[in-house]
Design an enzyme around this catalytic site. Sequence first.
Site, mmCIF file in Angstrom:
data_model
loop_
_atom_site.group_PDB
_atom_site.id
_atom_site.type_symbol
_atom_site.label_atom_id
_atom_site.label_comp_id
_atom_site.label_asym_id
_atom_site.label_seq_id
_atom_site.Cartn_x
_atom_site.Cartn_y
_atom_site.Cartn_z
ATOM 1 N N ASN A 183 10.499 0.298 4.480
ATOM 2 C CA ASN A 183 9.407 1.263 4.500
ATOM 3 C C ASN A 183 8.395 0.988 5.600
ATOM 4 O O ASN A 183 7.678 1.891 6.027
ATOM 5 C CB ASN A 183 8.705 1.252 3.135
ATOM 6 C CG ASN A 183 7.399 2.005 3.149
ATOM 7 O OD1 ASN A 183 7.372 3.225 3.212
ATOM 8 N ND2 ASN A 183 6.285 1.269 3.107
ATOM 9 N N ARG A 200 0.846 -1.195 0.000
ATOM 10 C CA ARG A 200 0.000 0.000 0.000
ATOM 11 C C ARG A 200 0.877 1.238 0.000
ATOM 12 O O ARG A 200 2.056 1.188 0.357
ATOM 13 C CB ARG A 200 -0.913 0.051 1.228
ATOM 14 C CG ARG A 200 -1.959 -1.035 1.309
ATOM 15 C CD ARG A 200 -2.863 -0.826 2.512
ATOM 16 N NE ARG A 200 -2.109 -0.821 3.749
ATOM 17 C CZ ARG A 200 -2.550 -0.340 4.914
ATOM 18 N NH1 ARG A 200 -3.744 0.228 4.977
ATOM 19 N NH2 ARG A 200 -1.812 -0.406 6.001
ATOM 20 N N GLY A 201 0.317 2.378 -0.381
ATOM 21 C CA GLY A 201 0.939 3.672 -0.194
ATOM 22 C C GLY A 201 2.345 3.795 -0.758
ATOM 23 O O GLY A 201 2.627 3.409 -1.892
ATOM 24 N N TYR A 228 3.066 12.763 17.460
ATOM 25 C CA TYR A 228 3.953 11.989 16.588
ATOM 26 C C TYR A 228 5.207 11.535 17.324
ATOM 27 O O TYR A 228 6.152 11.076 16.713
ATOM 28 C CB TYR A 228 4.336 12.882 15.403
ATOM 29 C CG TYR A 228 4.844 12.184 14.164
ATOM 30 C CD1 TYR A 228 3.971 11.569 13.276
ATOM 31 C CD2 TYR A 228 6.202 12.195 13.852
ATOM 32 C CE1 TYR A 228 4.429 10.976 12.110
ATOM 33 C CE2 TYR A 228 6.674 11.590 12.686
ATOM 34 C CZ TYR A 228 5.785 10.985 11.816
ATOM 35 O OH TYR A 228 6.250 10.399 10.669
ATOM 36 N N ARG A 270 -0.033 -8.053 7.178
ATOM 37 C CA ARG A 270 -1.407 -8.391 7.564
ATOM 38 C C ARG A 270 -2.318 -8.744 6.397
ATOM 39 O O ARG A 270 -2.726 -9.882 6.260
ATOM 40 C CB ARG A 270 -2.009 -7.239 8.372
ATOM 41 C CG ARG A 270 -1.305 -7.051 9.722
ATOM 42 C CD ARG A 270 -1.842 -5.858 10.480
ATOM 43 N NE ARG A 270 -1.105 -5.664 11.734
ATOM 44 C CZ ARG A 270 0.035 -5.005 11.817
ATOM 45 N NH1 ARG A 270 0.576 -4.449 10.736
ATOM 46 N NH2 ARG A 270 0.659 -4.875 12.979
ATOM 47 N N LYS A 289 12.026 7.478 13.861
ATOM 48 C CA LYS A 289 12.656 7.869 12.602
ATOM 49 C C LYS A 289 14.003 8.540 12.850
ATOM 50 O O LYS A 289 14.954 8.342 12.068
ATOM 51 C CB LYS A 289 11.735 8.814 11.827
ATOM 52 C CG LYS A 289 10.442 8.177 11.328
ATOM 53 C CD LYS A 289 10.689 7.095 10.302
ATOM 54 C CE LYS A 289 9.390 6.638 9.639
ATOM 55 N NZ LYS A 289 9.589 5.544 8.667
#
Length: 250
Positions: free
Chosen positions: A93, A18-19, A154, A41, A161
């Site tokens: 990712n 995805r994405g 966040y 998943r 990160k």
Amino acid sequence: MADLGLEGKVALVTGATRGVGLAVARKLCGAGATVVLNYARSEDDARRAVEELAPLKGEAVALRADVARTGELDRLLGQVRERYGRLDVFVHNAASWNPASAVGADPAGVHADLSAALDPLLHGAPAIAGLMAGAPGRIVAVSSSGAHSVIPRYVGLGVAKAAMESLVRYLAVELAGRDIAVNAVSTSKVDKGPSTPQPAVAAALAARTPAGRLTTPEDIADTVALLCTAEAGWIHGQVITADGGLDLRG
């Protein structure tokens, strides 16, 4: 499509159905690479992703594993070795995000975000380097502006990160002598189309971006692919920001 010199290469992309992950897989597969789409998943997402990439120049196969779990990561890398005997590109990712403020954050959530960001690279580095032995290798981590800027709720992913970018530098120094280049690509808020959250915030950020719009998954994929080329072999331990210039405005 420009020839990126990736035809016949074997790439593994985590969080690839995805994405941003899917955009990276699409770019590499379109350049002729054999791409292993890792997912944790959804079988439906994996099936759709493989079907979408099937017409492209390269080959796409989906393999399920939660790469934050060391046993599953080992199994995944073992499957890559068994199927292909080598690995040329590893793109990390996959991520976990447990939204929280810094004050009162659940430590378990922060630790989960750290695990997802660090463990695939930290635990997987010896096996990944072994799979890349004998040929130029590329490891690229996908980061975000939250590593150096404060974004509301966040904290877990931002700290994760930041730690991942530091790990990229350490791995870059230790693996450069093996002809493996380790780098990261960072960006700001990503345009996810109609599903983009907080549309008012997205519109404000797009207006602040010198290039005039938000970053798309394809923008990130293009930058990742550039770092995978032979011409990028002298770039080591860098965080390349691909955000249309937004970061320049603070």
